[in-house]
Design an enzyme around this catalytic site. Sequence first.
Site, PDB file in Angstrom:
ATOM      1  CG  ASP A  15      -2.082   0.968   1.319  1.00 24.22           C
ATOM      2  OD1 ASP A  15      -2.383   1.486   0.077  1.00 24.22           O
ATOM      3  OD2 ASP A  15      -2.813   1.080   2.099  1.00 24.22           O
ATOM      4  CD  GLU A  62     -13.539  -4.407  -2.800  1.00 21.48           C
ATOM      5  OE1 GLU A  62     -12.351  -4.634  -2.724  1.00 21.48           O
ATOM      6  OE2 GLU A  62     -14.590  -5.252  -2.959  1.00 21.48           O
ATOM      7  CG  ASN A  63      -7.799  -1.807  -6.541  1.00 16.84           C
ATOM      8  OD1 ASN A  63      -6.993  -2.537  -6.429  1.00 16.84           O
ATOM      9  ND2 ASN A  63      -8.047  -1.015  -5.652  1.00 16.84           N
TER      10      ASN A  63
HETATM   11  C1  FPP Z   1      -2.054   0.238  -3.213  1.00 16.51           C
HETATM   12  O1  FPP Z   1      -1.644   1.496  -3.340  1.00 16.51           O
HETATM   13  C2  FPP Z   1      -1.673  -0.300  -4.309  1.00 16.51           C
HETATM   14  C3  FPP Z   1      -2.205  -0.798  -5.319  1.00 16.51           C
HETATM   15  C4  FPP Z   1      -3.664  -0.619  -5.388  1.00 16.51           C
HETATM   16  C5  FPP Z   1      -1.557  -1.739  -6.485  1.00 16.51           C
HETATM   17  C6  FPP Z   1      -0.253  -2.361  -5.912  1.00 16.51           C
HETATM   18  C7  FPP Z   1       0.248  -2.867  -7.213  1.00 16.51           C
HETATM   19  C8  FPP Z   1       1.525  -2.650  -7.245  1.00 16.51           C
HETATM   20  C9  FPP Z   1       2.662  -2.396  -6.425  1.00 16.51           C
HETATM   21  C10 FPP Z   1       2.006  -3.173  -8.723  1.00 16.51           C
HETATM   22  C11 FPP Z   1       1.603  -4.539  -8.832  1.00 16.51           C
HETATM   23  C12 FPP Z   1       2.290  -5.335  -9.728  1.00 16.51           C
HETATM   24  C13 FPP Z   1       1.675  -5.612 -11.033  1.00 16.51           C
HETATM   25  C14 FPP Z   1       2.629  -6.131 -11.838  1.00 16.51           C
HETATM   26  C15 FPP Z   1       0.414  -5.248 -11.319  1.00 16.51           C
HETATM   27  P1  FPP Z   1      -2.438   2.875  -3.479  1.00 16.51           P
HETATM   28  O2  FPP Z   1      -2.572   3.361  -4.929  1.00 16.51           O
HETATM   29  O3  FPP Z   1      -3.830   2.596  -3.060  1.00 16.51           O
HETATM   30  O4  FPP Z   1      -1.881   3.872  -2.612  1.00 16.51           O
HETATM   31  P2  FPP Z   1      -2.350   5.324  -1.645  1.00 16.51           P
HETATM   32  O5  FPP Z   1      -3.142   4.533  -0.566  1.00 16.51           O
HETATM   33  O6  FPP Z   1      -1.357   5.984  -1.420  1.00 16.51           O
HETATM   34  O7  FPP Z   1      -3.355   5.879  -2.514  1.00 16.51           O
END
Ligand code: FPP
Length: 238
Positions: A15, A62-63
């Site tokens: 995250d 949910e994404n």
């Molecule tokens: C959460 O951070 C992260 C995600 C929703 C995606 C995680 C994905 C990766 C690290 C890449 C995965 C790899 C592949 C190849 C698909 P957030 O965006 O919710 O961060 P925030 O809470 O700071 O907004």
Amino acid sequence: MEQMEIPVHVAIIMDGNGRWAKERNLPRNEGHRKGTKVLEKIIKHARHLGIQYLTVYAFSTENWNRPPNEVKGLIRLFTSYLDQHIKKAAKDDVRFHVIGDVESPHIPEELRHKIKLLQEITKDKKGICFNMAFNYGGRDEILRACKRMIKENDFGDGKNTEVTEALFSQYLDTAGQPDPDLMIRTSGEVRTSNFLPWQLTYSEFYFTSHLWPDFTIDEFNTAIEEYNRRSRRFGQSE
Ligand code: FPP
């Protein structure tokens, strides 16, 4: 690290990519790109330590509600991850597996094909098993498992099929795998967010305020050290 007990299965909620990008005035997808690089380093290190299963939360059910540009970026990242690993699969010893609803019509056909191809060509690999949770939701996984279990068994009156934890587990996306020993979540959020609700029941949790793109091998080792200080009783007394 030499004296440490190495967990068999580690799960990670990666995250904080969005916040990492925002702090740098970059588009959110740059955070996901950096996050993917960190993930590659952590898989390599986990293999090196002898961890047998690594499960990461890459995209939740949910994404899909995120801005279309961000969803497209994540799909592109995943596609390019699959392309690279399909190419180098022969030289690698990672068993790749997706947990989540792969059959959902949300998932572009080409992506589904690549997921299945990489799973197929790595299924006999003896190194680490890398589970990528994609289009994954824990409650959704439990409902899909229930539906399949009911469809494939006869629980009617007078039938001797019993619903047991062992039987039910066979219908989960993680069927045949041990439950995670340790779950790590970055970015300071202290919740599990629909990630592996069945499987994390007895896992140890490690929360860190570092954002995923800043997560390091040293901090992964710190999580394992912390895991070694925990006393796991699985509901029993000392
Ligand atoms: C959460 O951070 C992260 C995600 C929703 C995606 C995680 C994905 C990766 C690290 C890449 C995965 C790899 C592949 C190849 C698909 P957030 O965006 O919710 O961060 P925030 O809470 O700071 O907004």
